[in-house]
Enzyme design. Sequence first.
Site, mmCIF file in Angstrom:
data_model
loop_
_atom_site.group_PDB
_atom_site.id
_atom_site.type_symbol
_atom_site.label_atom_id
_atom_site.label_comp_id
_atom_site.label_asym_id
_atom_site.label_seq_id
_atom_site.Cartn_x
_atom_site.Cartn_y
_atom_site.Cartn_z
ATOM 1 N N LEU A 77 0.811 -1.224 0.000
ATOM 2 C CA LEU A 77 0.000 0.000 0.000
ATOM 3 C C LEU A 77 0.841 1.268 0.000
ATOM 4 O O LEU A 77 1.925 1.326 0.572
ATOM 5 C CB LEU A 77 -0.926 -0.001 1.220
ATOM 6 C CG LEU A 77 -1.890 -1.189 1.317
ATOM 7 C CD1 LEU A 77 -2.793 -1.029 2.536
ATOM 8 C CD2 LEU A 77 -2.733 -1.345 0.055
ATOM 9 N N HIS A 78 0.282 2.295 -0.632
ATOM 10 C CA HIS A 78 0.897 3.624 -0.670
ATOM 11 C C HIS A 78 -0.213 4.662 -0.518
ATOM 12 O O HIS A 78 -1.394 4.292 -0.347
ATOM 13 C CB HIS A 78 1.698 3.800 -1.963
ATOM 14 C CG HIS A 78 0.931 3.425 -3.203
ATOM 15 N ND1 HIS A 78 -0.179 4.122 -3.643
ATOM 16 C CD2 HIS A 78 1.091 2.397 -4.083
ATOM 17 C CE1 HIS A 78 -0.648 3.565 -4.749
ATOM 18 N NE2 HIS A 78 0.090 2.506 -5.019
ATOM 19 N N HIS A 104 -3.588 4.230 -2.392
ATOM 20 C CA HIS A 104 -4.567 3.339 -1.758
ATOM 21 C C HIS A 104 -5.224 4.037 -0.566
ATOM 22 O O HIS A 104 -6.442 3.961 -0.379
ATOM 23 C CB HIS A 104 -3.888 2.062 -1.251
ATOM 24 C CG HIS A 104 -3.245 1.224 -2.309
ATOM 25 N ND1 HIS A 104 -1.876 1.103 -2.435
ATOM 26 C CD2 HIS A 104 -3.777 0.439 -3.290
ATOM 27 C CE1 HIS A 104 -1.588 0.277 -3.436
ATOM 28 N NE2 HIS A 104 -2.714 -0.133 -3.975
ATOM 29 N N GLN A 149 -5.790 -12.562 -12.690
ATOM 30 C CA GLN A 149 -5.609 -11.404 -13.569
ATOM 31 C C GLN A 149 -4.173 -11.264 -14.085
ATOM 32 O O GLN A 149 -3.856 -10.287 -14.748
ATOM 33 C CB GLN A 149 -6.067 -10.119 -12.873
ATOM 34 C CG GLN A 149 -5.191 -9.666 -11.723
ATOM 35 C CD GLN A 149 -5.854 -8.569 -10.913
ATOM 36 O OE1 GLN A 149 -6.890 -8.773 -10.288
ATOM 37 N NE2 GLN A 149 -5.267 -7.370 -10.928
ATOM 38 N N GLY A 188 -9.526 3.654 -7.969
ATOM 39 C CA GLY A 188 -8.697 4.796 -8.337
ATOM 40 C C GLY A 188 -8.683 5.035 -9.845
ATOM 41 O O GLY A 188 -8.708 4.089 -10.633
ATOM 42 N N VAL A 218 -3.147 9.752 -7.272
ATOM 43 C CA VAL A 218 -2.209 10.352 -6.310
ATOM 44 C C VAL A 218 -0.801 10.169 -6.874
ATOM 45 O O VAL A 218 -0.448 9.077 -7.337
ATOM 46 C CB VAL A 218 -2.347 9.690 -4.925
ATOM 47 C CG1 VAL A 218 -1.311 10.241 -3.958
ATOM 48 C CG2 VAL A 218 -3.762 9.905 -4.388
ATOM 49 N N SER A 275 2.462 3.819 -7.516
ATOM 50 C CA SER A 275 2.112 2.451 -7.896
ATOM 51 C C SER A 275 2.974 1.496 -7.084
ATOM 52 O O SER A 275 4.150 1.784 -6.827
ATOM 53 C CB SER A 275 2.393 2.251 -9.387
ATOM 54 O OG SER A 275 2.417 0.872 -9.685
ATOM 55 N N ARG A 294 4.177 -1.014 -8.163
ATOM 56 C CA ARG A 294 5.226 -1.509 -9.075
ATOM 57 C C ARG A 294 6.383 -0.515 -9.223
ATOM 58 O O ARG A 294 7.408 -0.881 -9.788
ATOM 59 C CB ARG A 294 4.639 -1.815 -10.449
ATOM 60 C CG ARG A 294 3.737 -3.058 -10.436
ATOM 61 C CD ARG A 294 3.324 -3.458 -11.849
ATOM 62 N NE ARG A 294 2.714 -4.768 -11.892
ATOM 63 C CZ ARG A 294 1.391 -5.002 -11.940
ATOM 64 N NH1 ARG A 294 0.543 -3.990 -11.953
ATOM 65 N NH2 ARG A 294 0.920 -6.238 -11.983
HETATM 66 P P1 AMP Z 1 -3.860 -2.178 -6.745
HETATM 67 O O1 AMP Z 1 -3.433 -2.510 -5.365
HETATM 68 O O2 AMP Z 1 -2.768 -1.674 -7.627
HETATM 69 O O3 AMP Z 1 -4.711 -3.242 -7.374
HETATM 70 O O4 AMP Z 1 -4.831 -0.915 -6.594
HETATM 71 C C1 AMP Z 1 -5.931 -0.942 -5.735
HETATM 72 C C2 AMP Z 1 -6.731 0.312 -5.947
HETATM 73 O O5 AMP Z 1 -5.906 1.447 -5.688
HETATM 74 C C3 AMP Z 1 -7.239 0.474 -7.395
HETATM 75 O O6 AMP Z 1 -8.550 1.007 -7.358
HETATM 76 C C4 AMP Z 1 -6.253 1.435 -7.980
HETATM 77 O O7 AMP Z 1 -6.771 2.195 -9.046
HETATM 78 C C5 AMP Z 1 -5.965 2.329 -6.791
HETATM 79 N N1 AMP Z 1 -4.707 3.052 -6.959
HETATM 80 C C6 AMP Z 1 -3.492 2.527 -7.209
HETATM 81 N N2 AMP Z 1 -2.579 3.508 -7.360
HETATM 82 C C7 AMP Z 1 -3.247 4.672 -7.218
HETATM 83 C C8 AMP Z 1 -2.862 6.054 -7.280
HETATM 84 N N3 AMP Z 1 -1.614 6.424 -7.524
HETATM 85 N N4 AMP Z 1 -3.804 6.985 -7.080
HETATM 86 C C9 AMP Z 1 -5.092 6.623 -6.837
HETATM 87 N N5 AMP Z 1 -5.521 5.347 -6.762
HETATM 88 C C10 AMP Z 1 -4.609 4.388 -6.956
#
Ligand code: AMP
Length: 291
Positions: free
Chosen positions: A35-36, A39, A63, A149, A178, A187, A189
């Site tokens: 998480l960042h 999230h 996925q 997001g 963000v 991200s 990643r």
């Molecule tokens: P993930 O853990 O990458 O599957 O992301 C989980 C949720 O966090 C998804 O709805 C993403 O779109 C959102 N998310 C990831 N990075 C960002 C970001 N930089 N800004 C806003 N939402 C984000």
Amino acid sequence: MFFTKYFSIAEMKAWSLDQRQKGKTIGFVPTMGALHEGHLSLVRIARQHSDTVVVSIFVNPLQFAPHEDLDRYPKTLEKDVELLKKEGVAVVFIPKASEMYSPHFQTVVEVTELSKHLCGNSRPGHFRGVATVVLKLFQIVNPHIAIFGDKDFQQRLVIARLVKDLGLEIKILAGPIVREADGLAMSSRNQYLSLDERKRACVLYEALTKALTMFQSGERNSARIIMKVSEMIDKVSPTHVDYMKICDAETLEEVWSIQKKAILAVAVYFNKTRLIDNVILSHPERSEGSV
Ligand code: AMP
């Protein structure tokens, strides 16, 4: 009250039912962990719009294609749980892959048209995996609202379509992208990037910002905007540009002339790390908030 990975699917369902019986609204943020602030911003939106918040952490095998980064996807579970605790999250739901997918699992859902474009084109089956796991998580958590997001703009559209098409009683809200101080979209990643790649990666935001400026100055020709964006990104020599497209922001069909709300979306590889980013090109008076 704070629960972590110890919730089974049955316990999660029972908890949600209990909350509903008590008249509480449930906000839900599905994540893959590591998480960042991106999230956490979604968690804050969830808190504003619901009485109690559930966050799931699940790196969904369905996925990922066999050659993708499922095995090396970053895991920072203890830190994630601490962060979520501080944000006042009620439940961190961390299901096991074996519990989500039995050995005989064979049912999937697919949002056919929206999933064809952009990331769906380069990652066949990706959105089928996303839609299937999100539907399963929705069945388990049974939220009133769920937050996604705009970093993953296509994913949000796919989920909003799924919810409409299947008549689910869940409101989908959008969270803005963000960014790091230098503009790179946050991200999980990003931590794969070397120092040098990390510096070069900021070009994505610079190029998207340039595109927005061109649009705001009256440019409506997609090719001219793409040419400029491409020129800027090429200067930092990414390993590969996966796509760079201007699409209708509702259908994700590519548009050559921007007459209504559009999205400029890019996916670029630095070495093996695939980064995505986007910007909405629309008149402020026409821009829409959540889906
Ligand atoms: P993930 O853990 O990458 O599957 O992301 C989980 C949720 O966090 C998804 O709805 C993403 O779109 C959102 N998310 C990831 N990075 C960002 C970001 N930089 N800004 C806003 N939402 C984000």
